[in-house]
Write a protein that holds these residues in place. Structure first.
Motif, PDB file in Angstrom:
ATOM      1  N   GLN A   5       0.864  -1.180   0.000  1.00 46.38           N
ATOM      2  CA  GLN A   5       0.000   0.000   0.000  1.00 46.38           C
ATOM      3  C   GLN A   5       0.901   1.232   0.000  1.00 46.38           C
ATOM      4  OE1 GLN A   5      -3.652   0.851  -0.051  1.00 46.38           O
ATOM      5  NE2 GLN A   5      -2.304   2.481  -0.722  1.00 46.38           N
ATOM      6  N   PRO A   6       1.211   1.756  -1.185  1.00 46.99           N
ATOM      7  CA  PRO A   6       2.078   2.933  -1.267  1.00 46.99           C
ATOM      8  C   PRO A   6       1.493   4.116  -0.509  1.00 46.99           C
ATOM      9  CG  PRO A   6       1.810   1.917  -3.418  1.00 46.99           C
ATOM     10  CD  PRO A   6       0.813   1.273  -2.494  1.00 46.99           C
ATOM     11  N   THR A  24       6.686   5.096   1.435  1.00 48.41           N
ATOM     12  CA  THR A  24       6.831   3.710   1.858  1.00 48.41           C
ATOM     13  C   THR A  24       5.768   2.838   1.214  1.00 48.41           C
ATOM     14  OG1 THR A  24       6.957   2.239   3.787  1.00 48.41           O
ATOM     15  CG2 THR A  24       5.368   4.039   3.908  1.00 48.41           C
ATOM     16  N   SER A  25       6.002   1.553   1.249  1.00 45.21           N
ATOM     17  CA  SER A  25       4.979   0.607   0.783  1.00 45.21           C
ATOM     18  C   SER A  25       4.252  -0.025   1.964  1.00 45.21           C
ATOM     19  CB  SER A  25       5.617  -0.485  -0.075  1.00 45.21           C
ATOM     20  OG  SER A  25       6.543  -1.217   0.694  1.00 45.21           O
ATOM     21  N   ASP A  26       4.693   0.291   3.193  1.00 42.44           N
ATOM     22  CA  ASP A  26       4.073  -0.258   4.411  1.00 42.44           C
ATOM     23  C   ASP A  26       4.126   0.811   5.499  1.00 42.44           C
ATOM     24  OD1 ASP A  26       3.325  -1.610   6.722  1.00 42.44           O
ATOM     25  OD2 ASP A  26       4.410  -3.431   6.193  1.00 42.44           O
ATOM     26  N   LEU A  27       3.106   1.640   5.538  1.00 43.59           N
ATOM     27  CA  LEU A  27       3.092   2.804   6.437  1.00 43.59           C
ATOM     28  C   LEU A  27       3.173   2.408   7.909  1.00 43.59           C
ATOM     29  CD1 LEU A  27       2.916   5.873   6.618  1.00 43.59           C
ATOM     30  CD2 LEU A  27       0.418   5.652   6.612  1.00 43.59           C
ATOM     31  N   ILE A  28       2.413   1.420   8.321  1.00 45.37           N
ATOM     32  CA  ILE A  28       2.416   1.015   9.730  1.00 45.37           C
ATOM     33  C   ILE A  28       3.818   0.589  10.164  1.00 45.37           C
ATOM     34  CG2 ILE A  28       1.570  -0.706  11.376  1.00 45.37           C
ATOM     35  CD1 ILE A  28      -1.124  -0.583   9.847  1.00 45.37           C
ATOM     36  N   GLN A  29       4.442  -0.267   9.382  1.00 49.50           N
ATOM     37  CA  GLN A  29       5.781  -0.740   9.729  1.00 49.50           C
ATOM     38  C   GLN A  29       6.793   0.400   9.723  1.00 49.50           C
ATOM     39  OE1 GLN A  29       7.312  -4.020   7.406  1.00 49.50           O
ATOM     40  NE2 GLN A  29       9.414  -3.460   7.851  1.00 49.50           N
TER      41      GLN A  29
END
Length: 97
Positions: A5-6, A24-29
């Protein structure tokens, strides 16, 4: 495999403080990494770890393009963007979980 999820995001050291724009491709991480001081460099050095703005994009190319646009813009434009959607400068990270 985790779905991509960009996203483009803005972190702040405090309200109207130091800002950082990232993609990022993984906002939470990625925000978790920033908040736990696992990302070497600017954000760790200046204590920039509060998620104050983010935008989700359909593709990574779209997200990278938007990141470049935000980085090229003035500080005043970044502040206005944040304050339009998050006037109290709340940490948005808990809303992602």
């Amino acid at each position: 495999m985790k779905p991509i999820q960009p996203a483009v995001y803005i972190l702040a050291s405090r309200a109207r403080g130091t800002l950082y724009v990232g993609v990022t491709s993984d906002l939470i991480q990625r925000v978790w990494q920033h908040q736990n001081h696992l990302v070497e460099g600017f954000t760790k050095q200046y204590g920039v770890h509060t998620l104050v703005h983010f935008e989700l994009h359909a593709t990574m190319l779209d997200a990278i393009s938007r990141e470049k646009q935000l980085k090229a813009g003035s500080r005043a434009k970044k502040l206005a963007l944040i304050e339009a959607s998050n006037p109290d400068w709340h940490d948005l990270y808990p809303e992602l979980l």
